[in-house]
Structure formats: structure tokens, C-alpha cells
Design a protein around this motif. Structure first.
Motif, short mmCIF file in Angstrom:
data_model
loop_
_atom_site.label_atom_id
_atom_site.label_comp_id
_atom_site.label_asym_id
_atom_site.label_seq_id
_atom_site.Cartn_x
_atom_site.Cartn_y
_atom_site.Cartn_z
N LEU A 210 -3.10 8.63 5.46
CA LEU A 210 -1.69 8.43 5.14
C LEU A 210 -1.29 6.96 5.33
CD1 LEU A 210 0.69 10.36 4.31
CD2 LEU A 210 1.38 10.32 6.71
N GLY A 211 -1.74 6.37 6.43
CA GLY A 211 -1.44 4.96 6.68
C GLY A 211 -2.10 4.04 5.67
N HIS A 212 -3.32 4.36 5.30
CA HIS A 212 -4.07 3.62 4.28
C HIS A 212 -3.32 3.67 2.95
CE1 HIS A 212 -8.44 2.88 2.66
NE2 HIS A 212 -7.55 2.32 1.87
N GLY A 213 -2.90 4.87 2.55
CA GLY A 213 -2.15 5.02 1.31
C GLY A 213 -0.79 4.33 1.37
N ASN A 214 -0.19 4.33 2.55
CA ASN A 214 1.12 3.70 2.72
C ASN A 214 1.05 2.19 2.48
OD1 ASN A 214 3.96 3.81 3.49
ND2 ASN A 214 3.34 2.76 5.36
N GLU A 215 -0.09 1.58 2.80
CA GLU A 215 -0.26 0.15 2.52
C GLU A 215 -0.15 -0.12 1.02
OE1 GLU A 215 -0.48 -2.33 4.61
OE2 GLU A 215 -0.59 -1.15 6.45
N TYR A 216 -0.66 0.78 0.21
CA TYR A 216 -0.56 0.59 -1.24
C TYR A 216 0.85 0.88 -1.74
CZ TYR A 216 -5.62 0.16 -1.32
OH TYR A 216 -6.91 -0.26 -1.10
N LEU A 217 1.53 1.84 -1.11
CA LEU A 217 2.93 2.10 -1.50
C LEU A 217 3.78 0.87 -1.24
CD1 LEU A 217 3.58 5.76 -0.25
CD2 LEU A 217 3.02 4.99 -2.56
N ASN A 218 3.48 0.16 -0.16
CA ASN A 218 4.20 -1.08 0.12
C ASN A 218 3.94 -2.14 -0.94
OD1 ASN A 218 5.46 -0.30 2.54
ND2 ASN A 218 3.61 -0.72 3.72
N THR A 219 2.77 -2.07 -1.55
CA THR A 219 2.36 -3.05 -2.56
C THR A 219 2.97 -2.75 -3.92
OG1 THR A 219 0.25 -3.33 -1.42
CG2 THR A 219 0.37 -4.11 -3.70
N ILE A 220 3.09 -1.47 -4.27
CA ILE A 220 3.42 -1.10 -5.65
C ILE A 220 4.86 -0.65 -5.84
CG2 ILE A 220 1.04 -0.40 -6.11
CD1 ILE A 220 1.91 2.48 -5.77
N THR A 221 5.72 -0.94 -4.89
CA THR A 221 7.11 -0.47 -5.05
C THR A 221 7.97 -1.43 -5.87
OG1 THR A 221 7.59 -1.44 -2.89
CG2 THR A 221 7.18 0.93 -2.97
N GLY A 222 7.39 -2.50 -6.36
CA GLY A 222 8.15 -3.43 -7.20
C GLY A 222 8.12 -3.04 -8.66
N ASP A 223 7.76 -3.98 -9.52
CA ASP A 223 7.73 -3.73 -10.96
C ASP A 223 6.68 -2.70 -11.36
OD1 ASP A 223 9.71 -5.61 -11.20
OD2 ASP A 223 8.32 -7.26 -11.62
N THR A 224 5.69 -2.50 -10.52
CA THR A 224 4.59 -1.62 -10.90
C THR A 224 4.78 -0.18 -10.46
OG1 THR A 224 3.42 -2.27 -8.89
CG2 THR A 224 2.87 -3.47 -10.91
N LYS A 225 5.88 0.15 -9.80
CA LYS A 225 5.98 1.50 -9.23
C LYS A 225 6.05 2.60 -10.29
CE LYS A 225 10.97 2.14 -8.43
NZ LYS A 225 11.97 2.41 -7.40
N GLN A 226 6.48 2.26 -11.50
CA GLN A 226 6.53 3.26 -12.56
C GLN A 226 5.18 3.42 -13.24
OE1 GLN A 226 9.18 5.14 -12.80
NE2 GLN A 226 10.23 3.91 -11.28
N ILE A 227 4.27 2.51 -12.96
CA ILE A 227 2.95 2.55 -13.62
C ILE A 227 2.03 3.55 -12.93
CG2 ILE A 227 0.90 1.17 -14.14
CD1 ILE A 227 2.74 -1.28 -14.27
N VAL A 228 2.13 3.65 -11.62
CA VAL A 228 1.19 4.46 -10.84
C VAL A 228 1.65 5.92 -10.82
CG1 VAL A 228 0.08 4.74 -8.61
CG2 VAL A 228 0.67 2.46 -9.41
N ASP A 229 0.90 6.77 -11.50
CA ASP A 229 1.21 8.20 -11.53
C ASP A 229 0.49 8.96 -10.42
OD1 ASP A 229 2.84 8.05 -13.84
OD2 ASP A 229 1.06 7.99 -15.10
N ALA A 230 -0.68 8.47 -10.05
CA ALA A 230 -1.48 9.17 -9.04
C ALA A 230 -2.37 8.18 -8.30
CB ALA A 230 -2.34 10.25 -9.70
N ILE A 231 -2.68 8.54 -7.07
CA ILE A 231 -3.69 7.81 -6.28
C ILE A 231 -4.77 8.82 -5.93
CG2 ILE A 231 -4.18 6.57 -4.15
CD1 ILE A 231 -1.35 5.52 -4.15
N SER A 232 -6.02 8.44 -6.14
CA SER A 232 -7.13 9.32 -5.84
C SER A 232 -7.51 9.18 -4.37
CB SER A 232 -8.33 8.99 -6.73
OG SER A 232 -9.42 9.82 -6.42
N PHE A 233 -7.43 10.28 -3.63
CA PHE A 233 -7.81 10.29 -2.22
C PHE A 233 -9.18 10.95 -2.10
CE2 PHE A 233 -3.26 9.77 -2.12
CZ PHE A 233 -3.07 8.88 -1.08
#
Length: 459
Positions: A210-233
Motif C-alpha cells: 500500500l505504501g509502495h503504491g501510494n508513492e506512485y499516487l503522489n507522483t501521478i495526481t497531476g496532469d497524468t491522473k486521468q491516464i492511469v486506469d490501473a496499477i498492476s500489483f
């Protein structure tokens, strides 16, 4: 009007059951005799009842898991042939692993142009390198095919101790790839299997993922947040059957809560493989039993994609027999054991629901502590995550060495006449290359390694 099979029977409360058990124990202490505690600090009771069970509002969808064949690219022609063959034999997804760039067209043309597979297949990549131009070419090639690029900058740092280039450049490459991503291309991945195979307990696995994935959420919440539909865990499943079911359910629930906080709708794509930590070199046929129950846990826990590991993967190079058996295990579960019809069977089980709730609560608390201490990446760079996993691994190893954790063919009922030295095509033990690293890497290790090394030396 509803009619339930057991409505005609007298309803026995949890209190009445416990009173009956206390009577039958004839004075023995109920908690000391029948309640045991897991490595995660979860106390497991002898029975579970609806009076004591509080259900989390977990929303799951009915889904059929996809069978995946994992293929390492050493020869592109061979890899392409193996992928086409696996798809004909029942696989619906392919995972390609590579250490260097390869001929994309030669690998994928036959799959893309096949009418039998094009509409159903999903392609996953496990690339142990980072190249912006290569990944963009992959996106362009797979424009009309679902593809997972599985870029995991933090996972590479945790595993190798180094960024691909450096932190700034790696994140710049990631941002550029996200901008080029199409609706069919999923870029990001989280290697949760690393934590399991290194010895993290289940609560740690959920919280660290969860913490690992949260680091990416912090990264992609700008202009790219609509691009990411899924993250593969990428999860690894161990042998603790019910706990592993609850692990996946707990993570998916927490991920839904986390993404709501960011006001994004990013699906957790659960790509699952059996763990290597509990696999044995000797009596390796027992590994088939282990992977079967582990795949069952993955199915009941809600995995989207499952890639099995062959029973001889520790010491043999990939071979047709081992890979076919591994794939057929999943096909038997799906088609002959009717697991494709029972994707929600874990829901409502008092034991699994209770485990899910406890794992969720403990993992959420650990995740909050990590965030208060600066976040997952900060703790990884400080060595805190590595130290905590190592402590858990040492505890588990001690239980194995004492025989309290048993592995058939390892520390229990081993075949003393079996010889493995001449069978080794691969080195089955931890290999640590002395090198300069930015952080201490997380090292994966099997429980039976030391025991097996002693046996091989005596052959």
C-alpha cells in the motif's frame, strides 16, 4: 420469501458454543489450549460465529481469473513460438521477461495477427531495464491490445539497491511514458512479491504494498491522473491458505479507500504467482501440491491474473514438461474444479471475513505509521523497511529450524536417499554480488536453503 436450508434448526449462539467447549475441556484453559497466535499477532480461534463477526464493506465483482504463461526472452523467435503455443493450450495472458531490448515486431507479430487470440489475450512485460524509447515503441506496437508495461522504479530500487539511472532521471522517464500511454496501455506496477519472498509477514506485505503504491499516487495526481486506469500489483502467495485469501481481500479494500482520498479511480490489477520462499529442492514434486493450494488462495482472494511456477523451477531451466504441468494445474482448477464459477465464494465465511478485518486494521495502522515517518520511499532509503522484513524473516526461519514450521521434503519426512547435485541446471541458493548500492537491497531467500546446502555438501 426466502427459504434457507438451516432455518428449521435451533440457532446456537457463540456464547453457547463456547460454554460447550469449556465443558468438554474439563478445566483446561480455553485460550491456552485452542487459541493460537500467528506471526502477525492475530489470534486464531477454534470457531467463528456470526455473533462475533463484523464484516467490512468490501465490494467485489464477479470475475474469471486469467491464466498466464511466463516466458523469459533469451531468443525472440523461441519466445514468440512458446507464447503462441501457450495460448493454444489454454493460457489467456502472457508475461514476457527480458534483461535487454529485443525485436518487438518479431516477438509480437504472430500474436497480434492471430484471429484466435487477438481479442482475448493480455500481454505483460517484466523488463529489468528502463528505456523510454523502447517502452514507447511497445505502447505503439500494442495500440489495440491490452498491455501492462509494469514499470516499477521503487521496486527496482528495493530489489537491486539502485535506481535504474538516478531518481530524477527515472521519474522523468516515467512521466514521459505516462504521457504517451494509450487507453490499452497500463504503465505502473508494484512488486509486492519481493516482500513476501524476502520473509515479510502478511500484515507487512499489505502495508508495504500500500505504501509502495501510494508513492506512485503522489507522483501521478497531476496532469497524468486521468491516464492511469490501473496499477498492476505483483503478489506472491504463500502456504497459509486462509490468511493468503484474506491478504488479497484486505489489500484490495485498503487500495479502494486510498484511491478515494486522491479522488481517482485506479484499479488494483492483482497479478499473482505462488511464492518461492516455501519451495524445496529435495522432494520437489511436493511443490506441485504447494502451488495448487496457493493458486486456490489466489483465486478465492480475487486475483485477476495467475501465473503458476513449475515444480522444478528452482533447479531446472524452463522446460516443456514443467511448464505444461504448471499451466494444467490452473486449467484443472478453472475447468474441472469449477473455480471459475465461484469467484465470490470467500464472501460471508466468518473465518475469512474475520481474518480480512484483522489484517486490514493492522496493515492500515502500519501504513499510517509509515506515512507519519516520511513515507514508504523515505523509510526504504533509511533502511527501516529492510530491517523490519529481516526481523520477520529471522523469526520465521527460527520456527522452521525448530520444526514448528514444516516443509515436507525439507525439514519433515525427507527422502534421505535422494541426490540432487547432478540435477542442478540452475543455482538454487541466494547469490549476492558485491557491488556499490545506494541503499541496502531486500534479499529474497527460501526457508530450506541452509538445510539443502548441508545435504548437497554431504552427497
Amino acid at each position: 420469501m426466502s427459504h434457507f436450508l438451516f432455518d428449521e434448526f435451533y440457532q446456537v449462539s457463540a456464547k453457547e458454543w463456547k460454554q460447550k467447549i469449556q465443558f468438554d475441556l474439563k478445566g483446561a484453559d480455553y485460550n491456552k489450549t485452542l487459541v493460537w497466535e500467528s506471526n502477525e499477532g492475530i489470534k486464531v480461534k477454534p470457531f467463528y460465529h456470526k455473533d462475533d463477526t463484523k464484516f467490512l464493506p468490501i465490494v467485489t465483482s464477479k470475475k474469471k481469473y486469467s491464466i498466464c504463461q511466463s516466458i523469459f526472452i533469451s531468443d525472440v523467435k523461441v519466445a514468440s513460438f512458446l507464447a503462441k503455443d501457450a495460448l493454444k493450450r489454454g493460457a489467456k495472458s502472457i508475461e514476457f521477461e527480458a534483461h535487454a531490448e529485443f525485436d518487438i515486431h518479431q516477438l509480437l507479430d504472430q500474436i497480434l495477427h492471430s484471429g484466435d487470440t487477438k481479442d482475448n489475450v493480455q500481454i505483460y512485460f517484466k523488463l529489468n531495464f528502463l528505456s523510454e524509447t523502447f517502452l514507447i515503441r511497445l505502447i505503439e506496437k500494442c495500440d489495440d491490445l491490452p498491455v501492462f508495461l509494469n514499470v516499477d522504479l521503487i521496486g527496482n530500487l528495493a530489489k537491486t539497491g539502485n535506481w535504474f539511472k538516478n531518481k530524477k532521471e527515472d521519474y522523468t522517464v516515467l512521466e514521459n511514458i505516462l504521457k504517451k500511454a494509450t487507453t490499452n496501455a497500463n504503465v505502473l506496477s508494484v512488486d509486492a512479491g519481493l516482500y513476501q519472498n524476502a520473509g515479510a509477514d502478511i500484515v507487512q506485505q499489505v502495508a508495504y504494498t500500500l505504501g509502495h503504491g501510494n508513492e506512485y499516487l503522489n507522483t501521478i495526481t497531476g496532469d497524468t491522473k486521468q491516464i492511469v486506469d490501473a496499477i498492476s500489483f505483483q503478489f506472491a502467495i504463500g502456504g497459509n491458505y486462509f490468511f493468503e485469501i484474506a491478504k488479497l481481500r484486505a489489500f484490495e479494500y485498503l487500495w479502494q479507500l486510498l484511491t478515494k482520498e486522491y479522488d481517482v479511480n485506479i484499479k488494483a490489477e492483482l497479478f499473482v504467482k505462488p511464492s518461492l520462499r516455501n519451495k524445496t529442492l529435495y522432494d520437489s514434486s511436493v511443490n506441485m501440491l504447494r502451488t495448487t493450494t496457493e493458486c486456490m488462495s489466489a483465486i478465492l482472494g480475487g486475483a485477476d491474473v495467475i501465473s503458476n511456477v513449475s515444480y522444478d523451477s528452482l533447479y531446472h531451466k524452463k522446460n516443456e514438461f514443467g511448464e505444461r504441468i504448471a499451466r494444467n494445474q490452473l486449467l484443472i482448477l478453472q475447468e474441472e474444479s469449477y473455480f471459475k464459477e465461484v469467484s465470490q465464494v470467500a464472501e460471508g465465511s466468518y473465518y475469512i471475513e474475520s481474518l480480512t478485518k484483522e489484517i486490514t486494521e493492522k496493515a492500515l495502522q502500519l501504513f499510517k505509521n509509515i506515512e507519519k515517518s516520511g513515507g514508504f520511499l523515505n523509510q526504504l532509503e533509511a533502511g527501516t523497511i529492510q530491517r523490519k522484513i529481516e526481523q520477520s524473516a529471522v523469526k520465521e526461519q527460527q520456527l522452521f529450524d525448530k520444526g514448528e514450521i514444516t516443509l515436507l521434503g525439507g525439514n519433515k519426512y525427507s527422502n534421505v536417499d535422494e541426490r540432487m547435485k547432478t540435477e542442478l541446471e540452475l543455482y538454487p541458493f541466494v547469490k549476492i554480488k558485491p557491488r556499490k548500492t545506494e541503499i541496502r537491497p531486500i534479499i529474497t531467500k527460501r526457508l530450506a536453503e541452509s538445510l539443502e546446502q548441508e545435504r548437497i555438501e554431504k552427497e
